[in-house]
Design a protein around this motif. Structure first.
Motif, PDB file in Angstrom:
ATOM      1  N   LEU A 151       0.833  -1.210   0.000  1.00  0.00           N
ATOM      2  CA  LEU A 151       0.000   0.000   0.000  1.00  0.00           C
ATOM      3  C   LEU A 151       0.865   1.256   0.000  1.00  0.00           C
ATOM      4  O   LEU A 151       0.561   2.241  -0.690  1.00  0.00           O
ATOM      5  N   HIS A 153       3.908   1.517  -1.235  1.00  0.00           N
ATOM      6  CA  HIS A 153       4.481   1.658  -2.578  1.00  0.00           C
ATOM      7  C   HIS A 153       3.461   2.238  -3.546  1.00  0.00           C
ATOM      8  O   HIS A 153       3.751   3.173  -4.296  1.00  0.00           O
ATOM      9  N   LEU A 154       2.251   1.739  -3.509  1.00  0.00           N
ATOM     10  CA  LEU A 154       1.201   2.240  -4.393  1.00  0.00           C
ATOM     11  C   LEU A 154       0.890   3.704  -4.086  1.00  0.00           C
ATOM     12  O   LEU A 154       0.640   4.500  -4.985  1.00  0.00           O
ATOM     13  N   SER A 155       0.920   4.039  -2.806  1.00  0.00           N
ATOM     14  CA  SER A 155       0.587   5.407  -2.409  1.00  0.00           C
ATOM     15  C   SER A 155       1.643   6.394  -2.885  1.00  0.00           C
ATOM     16  O   SER A 155       1.361   7.570  -3.101  1.00  0.00           O
TER      17      SER A 155
END
Lengths: 209, 209
Positions: A151, A153-155
């Motif tokens: 999460l 990394h995605l953020s």
DNA sequence: ACCTGAACACCGTTCAAGT
DNA sequence: ACCTGAACACCGTTCAAGT
């Protein structure tokens, strides 16, 4: 982008499916920020209020979108290889899929999650760690820790958009005593390989602890 | 909540400081979603347009808020203990501080970062990993991986608000073949200790690899 | 039953005023 | 120089219509 005209008939030309599909098109092209009821209606050539016949309110539309995206989540890896390899494969696949739909991450952050697909990943992860001799309590902790890593990394992804990269770099470098060192350190940084290496490191450590 | 009245004088009663402080009060109490120029103006008993004399637009106000929060970041640990312990301490402190100001995380996710405080943490982290025999390239990867883990944890926090917890739990359990197993596994889960344990695991693994 | 139009209470922001 | 008021182009949503 108008795919349906309201002109021809008066009777039902909208369905929940159609509304959700239009919402997804809007979110995909303009992000969650650009997702408005009025924009979705325009996409369908309908009056804004027509949307409310098929979806309770904007929040319900957003949840429907989440569900829609969840349908496309990659399948969990079958047998083969070590549990560690399977776990890395599964979380890397989820990360890659969601990276292609970054707008979803904003919704996930609002505290929503996709059940039942998230539940399936959770239980599957418990099973993998069970194979490694961990009980479900340890498996739950590991699942949360892996999910936080993904999460995060995605953020972080929106910030690496090419046009932003240079400005961020300079801001970072200029804030520090030795800008050259920062520039040099960051020069060869690639977030995808860093992500994968970190994921491997984390999974191996969780398996070994 | 009106802290200044516009009634008395006509001459300058707003400053950038005052505007930013009011913005922070609003963000802190209603979140970024509730942060509007008009709301900040009302907080100060001023016309909405008065704000624009002290801040270019909403985006600049948001960046000023970010800067303001960054001032309060905890200091980096001095000598003492192993580098691993210091790294865990530093990232745990940042996590705890930002957890007390969750609204900031939403801004961070928009790709902004706080320089120069973020830069200081970055370089400090490079130094710690240097002590562990890692070059700045490896240190940069480690910094990113640690930051993703922290950012993910922070991003997940809104979802654990007490009123949401039960609903999420049921959604999760009901989506799965064996709801009892899920309920049992999650029963004793505590995200703070899981976060800390995971952080320690990750740091140790990064130091050892 | 389903769609539409007008309306209400909000936004950010511009522009022309007031002092 | 600084603040204000009216205005514009947006929101989500309600409510009373139209067919």
């Amino acid at each position: 982008m108008v795919t349906r005209a309201s002109s021809s008939g008066r009777r039902q030309f909208l369905t929940r499916r159609i509304v959700v599909a239009a919402g997804r098109r809007v979110a995909e092209s303009e992000g969650v920020g650009g997702l408005t009821i009025r924009r979705v209606a325009a996409e369908l050539g309908a009056a804004p209020m027509a949307i409310y016949r098929h979806v309770k309110d904007k929040q319900e539309l957003i949840l429907a979108l989440l569900d829609d995206v969840a349908q496309g989540l990659p399948p969990l890896p079958a047998e083969g290889g070590t549990p560690q390899e399977r776990i890395v494969g599964a979380f890397a696949a989820v990360d890659a899929y969601l990276a292609r739909h970054v707008w979803v991450v904003e919704i996930l952050r609002q505290g929503e999650l996709f059940a039942p697909r998230a539940a399936a990943l959770f239980v599957w992860t418990l099973d993998q760690f069970a194979e490694l001799g961990k009980d479900d309590r340890q498996g739950t902790d590991a699942y949360a820790q892996l999910w936080w890593y993904v999460l995060g990394h995605l953020s972080y992804l929106p910030g690496v958009a090419p046009e932003r990269r240079a400005a961020r770099m300079e801001l970072l470098a200029s804030s520090v005593g030795d800008p050259g060192r920062v520039r040099e350190a960051v020069r060869s940084f690639g977030h995808e390989t860093a992500f994968l290496n970190g994921l491997r490191t984390l999974v191996d450590a969780l398996a070994a602890r």
